[in-house]
Design a protein around this motif. Structure first.
Motif, PDB file in Angstrom:
ATOM      1  N   PHE A 114       0.838  -1.195   0.000  1.00 47.67           N
ATOM      2  CA  PHE A 114       0.000   0.000   0.000  1.00 47.67           C
ATOM      3  C   PHE A 114       0.877   1.251   0.000  1.00 47.67           C
ATOM      4  CE2 PHE A 114      -2.873  -3.151   1.751  1.00 47.67           C
ATOM      5  CZ  PHE A 114      -4.075  -2.849   1.123  1.00 47.67           C
ATOM      6  N   TRP A 115       0.510   2.196  -0.834  1.00 44.65           N
ATOM      7  CA  TRP A 115       1.140   3.508  -0.843  1.00 44.65           C
ATOM      8  C   TRP A 115       0.041   4.535  -0.612  1.00 44.65           C
ATOM      9  CZ3 TRP A 115       6.291   5.169  -2.052  1.00 44.65           C
ATOM     10  CH2 TRP A 115       7.194   4.107  -2.216  1.00 44.65           C
ATOM     11  N   ILE A 116       0.333   5.536   0.230  1.00 40.88           N
ATOM     12  CA  ILE A 116      -0.673   6.550   0.560  1.00 40.88           C
ATOM     13  C   ILE A 116      -0.099   7.938   0.282  1.00 40.88           C
ATOM     14  CG2 ILE A 116      -2.142   7.537   2.358  1.00 40.88           C
ATOM     15  CD1 ILE A 116      -2.024   4.836   3.797  1.00 40.88           C
ATOM     16  N   LEU A 117      -0.817   8.712  -0.522  1.00 38.46           N
ATOM     17  CA  LEU A 117      -0.495  10.118  -0.724  1.00 38.46           C
ATOM     18  C   LEU A 117      -1.351  10.913   0.253  1.00 38.46           C
ATOM     19  CD1 LEU A 117       0.923  12.403  -2.246  1.00 38.46           C
ATOM     20  CD2 LEU A 117      -0.940  12.346  -3.914  1.00 38.46           C
ATOM     21  N   ASP A 118      -0.707  11.468   1.283  1.00 36.72           N
ATOM     22  CA  ASP A 118      -1.435  12.182   2.330  1.00 36.72           C
ATOM     23  C   ASP A 118      -1.878  13.563   1.858  1.00 36.72           C
ATOM     24  OD1 ASP A 118      -1.021  10.299   4.667  1.00 36.72           O
ATOM     25  OD2 ASP A 118       1.060  10.687   4.121  1.00 36.72           O
ATOM     26  N   ASP A 119      -3.142  13.859   2.096  1.00 38.35           N
ATOM     27  CA  ASP A 119      -3.725  15.182   1.880  1.00 38.35           C
ATOM     28  C   ASP A 119      -3.712  15.619   0.419  1.00 38.35           C
ATOM     29  OD1 ASP A 119      -4.884  17.623   2.204  1.00 38.35           O
ATOM     30  OD2 ASP A 119      -3.131  18.583   3.098  1.00 38.35           O
ATOM     31  N   ILE A 120      -4.754  15.261  -0.294  1.00 37.01           N
ATOM     32  CA  ILE A 120      -4.895  15.676  -1.696  1.00 37.01           C
ATOM     33  C   ILE A 120      -5.776  16.915  -1.827  1.00 37.01           C
ATOM     34  CG2 ILE A 120      -4.530  13.337  -2.574  1.00 37.01           C
ATOM     35  CD1 ILE A 120      -7.589  13.183  -3.033  1.00 37.01           C
ATOM     36  N   THR A 121      -6.041  17.613  -0.712  1.00 37.18           N
ATOM     37  CA  THR A 121      -6.874  18.822  -0.806  1.00 37.18           C
ATOM     38  C   THR A 121      -6.293  19.862  -1.764  1.00 37.18           C
ATOM     39  OG1 THR A 121      -5.848  19.641   1.244  1.00 37.18           O
ATOM     40  CG2 THR A 121      -7.978  18.560   1.445  1.00 37.18           C
ATOM     41  N   PRO A 122      -4.939  20.028  -1.884  1.00 37.36           N
ATOM     42  CA  PRO A 122      -4.453  20.972  -2.895  1.00 37.36           C
ATOM     43  C   PRO A 122      -4.837  20.562  -4.315  1.00 37.36           C
ATOM     44  CG  PRO A 122      -2.732  20.534  -1.291  1.00 37.36           C
ATOM     45  CD  PRO A 122      -3.834  19.552  -1.021  1.00 37.36           C
ATOM     46  N   LEU A 123      -4.836  19.261  -4.600  1.00 38.39           N
ATOM     47  CA  LEU A 123      -5.224  18.803  -5.939  1.00 38.39           C
ATOM     48  C   LEU A 123      -6.675  19.166  -6.232  1.00 38.39           C
ATOM     49  CD1 LEU A 123      -3.570  15.250  -6.056  1.00 38.39           C
ATOM     50  CD2 LEU A 123      -2.616  17.449  -6.773  1.00 38.39           C
ATOM     51  N   ARG A 124      -7.509  19.155  -5.210  1.00 37.51           N
ATOM     52  CA  ARG A 124      -8.922  19.502  -5.401  1.00 37.51           C
ATOM     53  C   ARG A 124      -9.130  20.985  -5.682  1.00 37.51           C
ATOM     54  NH1 ARG A 124     -10.716  15.804  -0.203  1.00 37.51           N
ATOM     55  NH2 ARG A 124     -11.005  13.843  -1.329  1.00 37.51           N
ATOM     56  N   GLN A 125      -8.124  21.793  -5.376  1.00 37.75           N
ATOM     57  CA  GLN A 125      -8.256  23.239  -5.542  1.00 37.75           C
ATOM     58  C   GLN A 125      -7.547  23.769  -6.788  1.00 37.75           C
ATOM     59  OE1 GLN A 125      -7.488  25.291  -1.643  1.00 37.75           O
ATOM     60  NE2 GLN A 125      -7.381  23.198  -0.855  1.00 37.75           N
ATOM     61  N   ILE A 126      -6.798  22.910  -7.482  1.00 31.80           N
ATOM     62  CA  ILE A 126      -6.054  23.357  -8.665  1.00 31.80           C
ATOM     63  C   ILE A 126      -7.004  23.642  -9.827  1.00 31.80           C
ATOM     64  CG2 ILE A 126      -4.438  22.589 -10.445  1.00 31.80           C
ATOM     65  CD1 ILE A 126      -2.863  21.171  -8.295  1.00 31.80           C
ATOM     66  N   ASN A 127      -6.832  24.798 -10.438  1.00 32.02           N
ATOM     67  CA  ASN A 127      -7.595  25.146 -11.639  1.00 32.02           C
ATOM     68  C   ASN A 127      -6.729  26.027 -12.534  1.00 32.02           C
ATOM     69  OD1 ASN A 127      -7.964  28.005 -10.809  1.00 32.02           O
ATOM     70  ND2 ASN A 127      -9.274  27.106  -9.229  1.00 32.02           N
ATOM     71  N   ALA A 128      -7.227  26.308 -13.716  1.00 32.91           N
ATOM     72  CA  ALA A 128      -6.438  27.065 -14.692  1.00 32.91           C
ATOM     73  C   ALA A 128      -6.086  28.457 -14.187  1.00 32.91           C
ATOM     74  CB  ALA A 128      -7.204  27.163 -16.005  1.00 32.91           C
ATOM     75  N   GLY A 129      -6.962  29.059 -13.372  1.00 32.81           N
ATOM     76  CA  GLY A 129      -6.714  30.410 -12.877  1.00 32.81           C
ATOM     77  C   GLY A 129      -5.519  30.503 -11.955  1.00 32.81           C
ATOM     78  N   LEU A 130      -5.195  29.422 -11.274  1.00 37.25           N
ATOM     79  CA  LEU A 130      -4.074  29.454 -10.334  1.00 37.25           C
ATOM     80  C   LEU A 130      -2.738  29.664 -11.034  1.00 37.25           C
ATOM     81  CD1 LEU A 130      -4.930  26.622  -7.768  1.00 37.25           C
ATOM     82  CD2 LEU A 130      -5.323  29.075  -7.566  1.00 37.25           C
ATOM     83  N   THR A 131      -2.657  29.282 -12.300  1.00 39.46           N
ATOM     84  CA  THR A 131      -1.397  29.425 -13.027  1.00 39.46           C
ATOM     85  C   THR A 131      -1.033  30.893 -13.252  1.00 39.46           C
ATOM     86  OG1 THR A 131      -2.525  29.283 -15.168  1.00 39.46           O
ATOM     87  CG2 THR A 131      -1.749  27.220 -14.191  1.00 39.46           C
ATOM     88  N   GLN A 132      -1.996  31.786 -13.090  1.00 35.43           N
ATOM     89  CA  GLN A 132      -1.745  33.216 -13.276  1.00 35.43           C
ATOM     90  C   GLN A 132      -1.341  33.907 -11.984  1.00 35.43           C
ATOM     91  OE1 GLN A 132      -1.889  34.124 -16.479  1.00 35.43           O
ATOM     92  NE2 GLN A 132      -2.560  32.023 -16.899  1.00 35.43           N
ATOM     93  N   GLN A 133      -1.414  33.204 -10.868  1.00 34.75           N
ATOM     94  CA  GLN A 133      -1.118  33.809  -9.569  1.00 34.75           C
ATOM     95  C   GLN A 133       0.347  33.608  -9.200  1.00 34.75           C
ATOM     96  OE1 GLN A 133      -3.862  32.595  -6.492  1.00 34.75           O
ATOM     97  NE2 GLN A 133      -5.617  32.582  -7.877  1.00 34.75           N
ATOM     98  N   LYS A 134       0.947  34.632  -8.605  1.00 36.87           N
ATOM     99  CA  LYS A 134       2.331  34.520  -8.151  1.00 36.87           C
ATOM    100  C   LYS A 134       2.434  33.712  -6.853  1.00 36.87           C
ATOM    101  CE  LYS A 134       4.180  38.677 -10.334  1.00 36.87           C
ATOM    102  NZ  LYS A 134       4.906  39.954 -10.127  1.00 36.87           N
ATOM    103  N   THR A 135       1.393  33.821  -6.025  1.00 42.19           N
ATOM    104  CA  THR A 135       1.358  33.080  -4.763  1.00 42.19           C
ATOM    105  C   THR A 135       0.045  32.320  -4.676  1.00 42.19           C
ATOM    106  OG1 THR A 135       2.710  34.745  -3.633  1.00 42.19           O
ATOM    107  CG2 THR A 135       1.451  33.224  -2.255  1.00 42.19           C
ATOM    108  N   VAL A 136       0.141  31.031  -4.428  1.00 42.31           N
ATOM    109  CA  VAL A 136      -1.049  30.206  -4.242  1.00 42.31           C
ATOM    110  C   VAL A 136      -0.998  29.617  -2.841  1.00 42.31           C
ATOM    111  CG1 VAL A 136      -2.374  28.229  -5.046  1.00 42.31           C
ATOM    112  CG2 VAL A 136      -1.121  29.640  -6.695  1.00 42.31           C
TER     113      VAL A 136
END
Length: 430
Positions: free
Chosen positions: A116-138
């Motif tokens: 078993f492999w576990i990736l802890d806390d995928i909440t950032p993946l749930r928040q990624i969208n195209a608009g974030l690529t335009q931000q200097k700080t996320v």
């Protein structure tokens, strides 16, 4: 063959299918999606390597269109409902992933061979969208943090060569991304529900000195510092108040390359806190919810009592150290004035004798007729010992501990009153 069929969590007419044709000597990836209840299917494999047979596909139950796929070699993610895929392998070895599941905020992978492999806390993946690529700080909104005592082993540690799994990150997980290196210090502040500062970190924080010991350095966890460099960063808040100054100590229940200093400040209470990131003059805040370890059955009233007593001790240590500095400063100032001479010499000598008594008390010495009396240093040590007793478990404080805290607090208040009377005399001499 159809390896996995995954019904969408957000659309009754949408489903996904992972097709594995490895037994037909076909090593190509096959993932199909239907949006009309199975009447038609489209192939969604853009971005997947051409030699990656797919065993599993799953949709995130929280964010619509966030898909994960497991192949014979790695794990992949799609943020646009399968239109495009990219690797999420990270530090995983090349291994056959037979199935995967999303458990709360974690991605769990089942590999061939029952690993078993576990990736802890995928909440950032749930928040990624195209608009974030335009931000200097996320600054990603943090997941709910559980106040858990991660290592309750009271015996000596396992040998470093003993096989053992890796625990989840120890603390509240805070993720942020900088498109470029910050021009100044990056700071992170945690405030309680009343807006009072609990903890503050800075990328300029110095590293704490590690005292010499007879323990090999490979047991110690590398110190975590807030980063101001470009890229994605994960920082852990230990859910304690600001650490008291002084040398660090390490617990006996060590973990190879992951032993953190023993805390010397209280746990925070469960509740909703505010975490604020400051970068290049920009301020971004998010709420972070702290919940109690679900295995702890102690009532919230008892936890609150434990917390209040702990804070009395914690603040008592801080105040005792402040008064000790006042005494030392007053003594230094008086010595300089006495050396200079003048018509106030008799009064200075008289008040200096009183300050010297407190200086002796501050160092934990004796005062008056050879009898041992209460000292600021002794009270600081008493508060520290009581704080350790209160914080060693999530249990109601004993009546003896409650009595001891109240008595120590009263003794400290009385001694401060005495010192304030001497300070008033010092003020008259200025």
């Amino acid at each position: 063959k159809v390896s996995i069929m995954e019904a969408s969590h957000s659309d009754l007419n949408t489903a996904y299918a992972a097709i594995n044709r490895i037994r037909c000597d076909d090593m190509h990836p096959y993932i199909y999606k239907t949006s009309d209840g199975g009447k038609s299917w489209e192939k969604i494999t853009n971005g997947l390597p051409d030699n990656e047979p797919i065993n599993a596909v799953r949709e995130d139950p929280v964010r619509k269109g966030l898909l994960f796929a497991g192949s014979e070699n790695a794990v992949y993610v799609s943020f646009d409902d399968g239109a495009n895929w990219q690797s999420l392998r990270l530090n995983m070895p090349a291994t056959s992933i037979r199935d995967l599941v999303i458990k709360d905020d974690d991605l769990v992978l089942g590999t061939h061979g029952r690993g078993f492999w576990i990736l802890d806390d995928i909440t950032p993946l749930r928040q990624i969208n195209a608009g974030l690529t335009q931000q200097k700080t996320v600054f990603f909104k943090p997941q709910t943090a559980l106040r858990i005592r991660w290592d309750m082993n009271t015996d000596t540690p396992l040998p470093q060569e003993e096989p053992a799994g890796q625990n989840p990150p120890e603390g509240a997980i805070i993720d942020y991304y900088l498109s470029e290196k910050a021009t100044g210090p990056v700071t992170l502040e945690i405030s309680d529900p009343n807006g009072k500062l609990v903890q503050k970190y800075s990328s300029d924080d110095p590293r704490y000195p590690i005292p010499p010991s007879n323990v090999p350095d490979y047991w110690i966890r590398p110190q975590q510092l807030l980063s101001a460099d470009a890229g994605a960063h994960r920082f852990l808040w230990d859910m304690h108040y600001t650490r008291l100054e002084g040398p660090v100590s390490f617990p006996m229940q060590a973990i190879y390359q992951n032993t953190a200093p023993a805390p010397n400040s209280p746990w925070v209470m469960p509740g909703v806190y505010t975490v604020t990131l400051r970068v290049n003059g920009e301020k971004i805040s998010h709420p972070i919810t702290v919940k109690m370890d679900p295995r702890v059955k102690t009532s919230m009233a008892d936890l609150q009592k434990q917390y209040q007593l702990s804070m009395t001790c914690y603040q008592g240590i801080i105040k005792a150290r402040e008064v000790m500095q006042e005494v030392n400063s007053a003594q230094t100032d008086l010595r300089q004035k006495l050396a200079a001479g003048g018509d106030k010499q008799p009064k200075l000598e008289a008040i200096n004798k009183e300050v010297e008594k407190f200086a002796s008390v501050a160092r934990g010495g004796r005062r008056g007729g050879g009898n041992t009396e209460i000292s600021f240093g002794g009270l600081s040590g008493a508060f520290s010992g009581l704080l350790g007793l209160l914080q060693e478990s999530d249990m109601p404080p004993t009546t003896q501990t409650v009595t001891a805290v109240n008595q120590t607090e009263k003794s400290f208040a009385n001694l401060v009153t005495e010192w304030n009377q001497v300070k008033a005399k010092l003020a008259l001499l200025k």
